[in-house]
Motif scaffolding. Structure first.
Motif, PDB file in Angstrom:
ATOM      1  N   MET A 225       0.844  -1.196   0.000  1.00 52.54           N
ATOM      2  CA  MET A 225       0.000   0.000   0.000  1.00 52.54           C
ATOM      3  C   MET A 225       0.882   1.251   0.000  1.00 52.54           C
ATOM      4  N   LYS A 226       0.428   2.260  -0.733  1.00 55.15           N
ATOM      5  CA  LYS A 226       1.255   3.453  -0.898  1.00 55.15           C
ATOM      6  C   LYS A 226       0.920   4.538   0.107  1.00 55.15           C
ATOM      7  N   ASN A 227      -0.306   4.478   0.640  1.00 50.76           N
ATOM      8  CA  ASN A 227      -0.660   5.519   1.604  1.00 50.76           C
ATOM      9  C   ASN A 227      -1.600   4.977   2.671  1.00 50.76           C
ATOM     10  N   ILE A 228      -1.938   5.845   3.609  1.00 51.25           N
ATOM     11  CA  ILE A 228      -2.705   5.458   4.796  1.00 51.25           C
ATOM     12  C   ILE A 228      -4.079   4.871   4.447  1.00 51.25           C
ATOM     13  N   ASN A 229      -4.631   5.286   3.303  1.00 51.68           N
ATOM     14  CA  ASN A 229      -5.970   4.804   2.926  1.00 51.68           C
ATOM     15  C   ASN A 229      -5.996   3.301   2.697  1.00 51.68           C
ATOM     16  N   GLY A 230      -4.813   2.746   2.402  1.00 54.67           N
ATOM     17  CA  GLY A 230      -4.724   1.303   2.187  1.00 54.67           C
ATOM     18  C   GLY A 230      -5.152   0.497   3.412  1.00 54.67           C
ATOM     19  N   PHE A 231      -4.925   1.042   4.613  1.00 54.28           N
ATOM     20  CA  PHE A 231      -5.305   0.309   5.833  1.00 54.28           C
ATOM     21  C   PHE A 231      -6.817   0.092   5.875  1.00 54.28           C
ATOM     22  N   LYS A 232      -7.550   1.216   5.655  1.00 56.65           N
ATOM     23  CA  LYS A 232      -9.016   1.161   5.679  1.00 56.65           C
ATOM     24  C   LYS A 232      -9.525   0.236   4.566  1.00 56.65           C
ATOM     25  N   LYS A 233      -8.906   0.388   3.391  1.00 60.26           N
ATOM     26  CA  LYS A 233      -9.345  -0.362   2.206  1.00 60.26           C
ATOM     27  C   LYS A 233      -9.195  -1.864   2.445  1.00 60.26           C
ATOM     28  N   LEU A 234      -7.988  -2.283   2.912  1.00 56.54           N
ATOM     29  CA  LEU A 234      -7.771  -3.720   3.110  1.00 56.54           C
ATOM     30  C   LEU A 234      -8.735  -4.264   4.154  1.00 56.54           C
ATOM     31  N   LYS A 235      -8.948  -3.474   5.233  1.00 58.80           N
ATOM     32  CA  LYS A 235      -9.882  -3.952   6.267  1.00 58.80           C
ATOM     33  C   LYS A 235     -11.290  -4.081   5.678  1.00 58.80           C
ATOM     34  N   SER A 236     -11.716  -3.077   4.898  1.00 57.43           N
ATOM     35  CA  SER A 236     -13.095  -3.136   4.369  1.00 57.43           C
ATOM     36  C   SER A 236     -13.256  -4.276   3.362  1.00 57.43           C
ATOM     37  N   GLU A 237     -12.160  -4.656   2.710  1.00 52.56           N
ATOM     38  CA  GLU A 237     -12.232  -5.785   1.758  1.00 52.56           C
ATOM     39  C   GLU A 237     -12.049  -7.129   2.471  1.00 52.56           C
ATOM     40  N   GLY A 238     -11.850  -7.080   3.800  1.00 55.74           N
ATOM     41  CA  GLY A 238     -11.669  -8.319   4.566  1.00 55.74           C
ATOM     42  C   GLY A 238     -10.326  -8.986   4.296  1.00 55.74           C
ATOM     43  N   LYS A 239      -9.337  -8.196   3.820  1.00 55.76           N
ATOM     44  CA  LYS A 239      -8.012  -8.766   3.543  1.00 55.76           C
ATOM     45  C   LYS A 239      -7.077  -8.458   4.703  1.00 55.76           C
ATOM     46  N   ASN A 240      -6.323  -9.459   5.146  1.00 56.48           N
ATOM     47  CA  ASN A 240      -5.384  -9.234   6.245  1.00 56.48           C
ATOM     48  C   ASN A 240      -4.219  -8.357   5.798  1.00 56.48           C
ATOM     49  N   ILE A 241      -3.760  -7.501   6.707  1.00 57.79           N
ATOM     50  CA  ILE A 241      -2.664  -6.563   6.409  1.00 57.79           C
ATOM     51  C   ILE A 241      -1.348  -7.178   6.900  1.00 57.79           C
ATOM     52  N   SER A 242      -0.332  -7.212   6.027  1.00 58.86           N
ATOM     53  CA  SER A 242       0.970  -7.767   6.450  1.00 58.86           C
ATOM     54  C   SER A 242       1.976  -6.635   6.635  1.00 58.86           C
ATOM     55  N   MET A 243       2.661  -6.659   7.781  1.00 62.44           N
ATOM     56  CA  MET A 243       3.685  -5.638   8.052  1.00 62.44           C
ATOM     57  C   MET A 243       4.954  -6.293   8.602  1.00 62.44           C
ATOM     58  N   VAL A 244       6.085  -5.695   8.317  1.00 58.25           N
ATOM     59  CA  VAL A 244       7.342  -6.079   8.970  1.00 58.25           C
ATOM     60  C   VAL A 244       8.045  -4.803   9.410  1.00 58.25           C
ATOM     61  N   THR A 245       9.006  -4.980  10.314  1.00 56.15           N
ATOM     62  CA  THR A 245       9.849  -3.836  10.669  1.00 56.15           C
ATOM     63  C   THR A 245      10.999  -3.778   9.676  1.00 56.15           C
ATOM     64  N   CYS A 246      11.655  -2.636   9.614  1.00 56.12           N
ATOM     65  CA  CYS A 246      12.846  -2.492   8.752  1.00 56.12           C
ATOM     66  C   CYS A 246      13.664  -1.336   9.325  1.00 56.12           C
ATOM     67  N   TYR A 247      14.983  -1.435   9.166  1.00 54.55           N
ATOM     68  CA  TYR A 247      15.849  -0.414   9.767  1.00 54.55           C
ATOM     69  C   TYR A 247      16.928   0.095   8.823  1.00 54.55           C
ATOM     70  N   ASP A 248      17.047  -0.506   7.624  1.00 54.79           N
ATOM     71  CA  ASP A 248      18.173  -0.137   6.757  1.00 54.79           C
ATOM     72  C   ASP A 248      17.762  -0.143   5.292  1.00 54.79           C
ATOM     73  N   TYR A 249      18.682   0.391   4.473  1.00 59.29           N
ATOM     74  CA  TYR A 249      18.417   0.629   3.049  1.00 59.29           C
ATOM     75  C   TYR A 249      18.271  -0.663   2.249  1.00 59.29           C
ATOM     76  N   TRP A 250      19.198  -1.620   2.451  1.00 57.40           N
ATOM     77  CA  TRP A 250      19.147  -2.789   1.555  1.00 57.40           C
ATOM     78  C   TRP A 250      17.954  -3.688   1.853  1.00 57.40           C
ATOM     79  N   SER A 251      17.596  -3.826   3.127  1.00 59.90           N
ATOM     80  CA  SER A 251      16.386  -4.613   3.450  1.00 59.90           C
ATOM     81  C   SER A 251      15.145  -3.923   2.893  1.00 59.90           C
ATOM     82  N   ALA A 252      15.151  -2.583   2.987  1.00 58.73           N
ATOM     83  CA  ALA A 252      13.992  -1.818   2.497  1.00 58.73           C
ATOM     84  C   ALA A 252      13.777  -2.064   1.003  1.00 58.73           C
TER      85      ALA A 252
END
Ligand code: KIV
Length: 263
Positions: free
Chosen positions: A1-28
């Motif tokens: 998702m590119k912006n905050i609206n993606g959170f609402k959208k995925l929830k309203s579509e019943g799709k689970n949201i996947s997140m990870v942490t990241c701290y550096d350039y190459w992992s990003a």
């Protein structure tokens, strides 16, 4: 998702949201090309990247440095960064300066731990145009208050308190809420009683999404094996054996071969 609206959208579509942490350039850069929905520069950077025992050692400078490194590699995903320990307890001006530094580094939203004592600040930030993600249950910045990184909400009264915190946080204007180390039934009750999405870590399957620390889910920390963690890669042993292969080949004068040499 590119912006905050993606959170609402995925929830309203019943799709689970996947997140990870990241701290550096190459992992990003890798995460950016993956299907992961959104990224958190967690204050877990203090532990994962700097070797501290808790997240208390994270500072605004540390968060801004990691945020800007991640931002340079992350072109297509929404980026949230943690507000470090006590940064909201030094007055409004310092709070705004801290958020400003982290936003100038590239964050698009800020995550703040806890509920009691921060609701007014959250309300103030949200009305200043700053999207805020909440975080309740085990809030690691308060590890010394809890006496360890332990499951929360086990008693009826604790569970009721946490459910009430979730509702008050939603009323204060947060766009999503992290639930950490909670029994599944409590996460389920919270998720069903809120309109905003919940993102779980050690909080069972009834949340609107999940988040894991990148290094934990890649199996890079061999000594961290809590029940909630699933390792999706053999990071520690794979990296160690690559290093040992390289060492062996250097010792045996096999690397570099003709292929890796300039003639
Ligand atoms: O700092 C962090 O990594 C976090 C996540 C585990 C939610 O807060």
């Amino acid at each position: 998702m590119k912006n905050i609206n993606g959170f609402k959208k995925l929830k309203s579509e019943g799709k689970n949201i996947s997140m990870v942490t990241c701290y550096d350039y190459w992992s990003a850069q890798i995460i950016d090309e993956s299907d992961i929905d959104a990224v958190l520069v967690g204050d877990s950077a203090a532990m994962v990247m700097h070797g501290f025992d808790t997240t208390i050692n994270a500072t605004v400078d540390m968060m801004a440095t990691h945020t800007s490194a991640v931002k340079r590699g992350l072109k297509n995903k929404f980026l949230i960064s943690d507000l470090p320990f006590l940064a909201h307890k030094k007055g409004r001006e310092k709070l705004i300066d801290s958020v400003d530094a982290i936003f100038k580094a590239g964050a698009e939203a800020i995550k703040i731990e806890g509920a009691n004592g921060v609701l007014d600040d959250i309300n103030y930030l949200v009305s200043s145009g700053i999207p805020v993600m909440g975080h309740i249950g085990l809030t690691p910045q308060s590890v010394h208050k809890f006496g360890g990184f332990t499951l929360q909400g086990e008693s009826q009264s604790d569970a009721e308190k946490i459910i009430d915190e979730a509702k008050r946080l939603e009323d204060s204007g947060i766009f999503a809420l992290v639930l950490e180390m909670l029994p599944s039934e409590i996460s389920k009750t919270i998720t069903e009683s809120l309109t905003i999405p919940t993102i779980g870590i050690g909080a069972g399957k009834y949340t609107s999404g999940q988040i894991l620390v990148l290094h934990d889910m890649l199996g890079l920390n061999k000594n961290f094996n809590p029940k909630f963690l699933k390792k999706y890669f053999t990071g520690y042993s794979s990296i160690k054996s690559a290093l040992n292969n390289y060492n062996e080949e250097v010792k045996a004068n096999v690397f570099p071969s003709e292929k890796e040499s300039y003639n």
